[in-house]
Write an enzyme that holds these catalytic residues in place. Structure first.
Site, short mmCIF file in Angstrom:
data_model
loop_
_atom_site.label_atom_id
_atom_site.label_comp_id
_atom_site.label_asym_id
_atom_site.label_seq_id
_atom_site.Cartn_x
_atom_site.Cartn_y
_atom_site.Cartn_z
NE ARG A 1 -3.80 -2.11 2.37
CZ ARG A 1 -4.75 -2.48 1.53
NH1 ARG A 1 -5.08 -1.70 0.50
NH2 ARG A 1 -5.38 -3.62 1.69
CG ASP A 2 1.51 5.52 -2.34
OD1 ASP A 2 2.03 5.53 -3.46
OD2 ASP A 2 1.70 6.43 -1.49
CG HIS B 1 6.66 2.82 -8.49
ND1 HIS B 1 7.91 3.41 -8.53
CD2 HIS B 1 5.76 3.81 -8.32
CE1 HIS B 1 7.77 4.71 -8.38
NE2 HIS B 1 6.48 4.99 -8.26
CG HIS C 1 1.31 4.90 -8.75
ND1 HIS C 1 1.37 5.49 -7.51
CD2 HIS C 1 2.46 5.26 -9.38
CE1 HIS C 1 2.49 6.20 -7.41
NE2 HIS C 1 3.17 6.07 -8.53
P1 AMP Z 1 6.18 8.07 -7.79
O1 AMP Z 1 5.94 9.52 -7.41
O2 AMP Z 1 5.45 7.61 -9.00
O3 AMP Z 1 7.67 7.77 -7.83
O4 AMP Z 1 5.55 7.22 -6.62
C1 AMP Z 1 6.20 6.98 -5.42
C2 AMP Z 1 5.14 6.63 -4.42
O5 AMP Z 1 5.75 5.95 -3.36
C3 AMP Z 1 4.41 7.83 -3.81
O6 AMP Z 1 3.03 7.71 -4.09
C4 AMP Z 1 4.72 7.72 -2.32
O7 AMP Z 1 3.61 8.07 -1.52
C5 AMP Z 1 5.07 6.25 -2.17
N1 AMP Z 1 5.99 5.90 -1.09
C6 AMP Z 1 7.17 6.47 -0.78
N2 AMP Z 1 7.76 5.82 0.23
C7 AMP Z 1 6.93 4.79 0.56
C8 AMP Z 1 6.98 3.75 1.52
N3 AMP Z 1 8.01 3.61 2.37
N4 AMP Z 1 5.95 2.87 1.56
C9 AMP Z 1 4.91 2.99 0.71
N5 AMP Z 1 4.81 3.95 -0.22
C10 AMP Z 1 5.80 4.84 -0.29
#
Ligand code: AMP
Length: 114
Positions: free
Chosen positions: A29-30, A100, A102
Site C-alpha cells: 500500500r502507498d 513501479h 500505481h
Molecule cells: P512516484 O511519485 O510515482 O515515484 O511514486 C512513489 C510513491 O511511493 C508515492 O506515491 C509515495 O507516496 C510512495 N511511497 C514512498 N515511500 C513509501 C513507503 N516507504 N511505503 C509505501 N509507499 C511509499
C-alpha cells in the site's frame, strides 16, 4: 542502479503493508494514498525508470501489469475499474527511482490528470 526505499522493502529491511507477492513482483500500500485503494506494484529486480527498461525486461513489465490486474480481480475491483500509472522522471512526477505501477481504485478517476 543505486538503491531506493523500495529496494529496502523488497529485502524486508523496512516495513511495508504488503498485499500481494509472487516470484517477480511485490505489491504494498502507498503511504500517501490518492484513492481508497492505492497499491504499488514493483519488480523485485529493480529497474530505475521506464526509460531504463530494455527488451530483456519485456516479460517482467508484463508480469507487473498482470499482477496488478490479478490483484484487482482478487479484491473485487476489476468490474468497476481502476487506473494503472507509471510515472517517469521529473515531468511524470516520479519520486522513487525503482520502477513501479500505481494501482488506484475505489473511486471514479478524472481525465485528464493534473
Ligand atoms: P512516484 O511519485 O510515482 O515515484 O511514486 C512513489 C510513491 O511511493 C508515492 O506515491 C509515495 O507516496 C510512495 N511511497 C514512498 N515511500 C513509501 C513507503 N516507504 N511505503 C509505501 N509507499 C511509499
Amino acid at each position: 542502479m543505486s538503491d531506493t526505499i523500495f529496494g529496502k522493502i523488497v529485502r524486508r529491511e523496512i516495513p511495508a503493508d504488503i498485499v500481494y507477492e509472487n516470484d517477480d513482483v511485490l505489491a504494498f500500500r502507498d503511504l500517501n494514498p490518492q484513492a481508497p485503494v492505492h497499491v504499488l506494484f514493483i519488480p523485485k529486480r529493480a529497474i530505475a525508470t521506464l526509460n531504463d527498461a530494455g527488451a530483456s525486461d519485456a516479460e517482467l513489465l508484463g508480469k507487473l501489469l498482470l499482477a496488478a490486474a490479478a490483484y484487482a480481480k482478487q479484491e473485487g475491483l476489476a468490474e468497476q475499474g481502476y487506473r494503472t500509472v507509471i510515472n517517469c522522471n521529473e515531468h511524470g512526477g516520479q519520486t522513487v527511482f525503482h520502477l513501479h505501477v500505481h494501482l488506484l481504485a475505489g473511486r471514479r478517476m478524472h481525465w485528464p490528470p493534473g
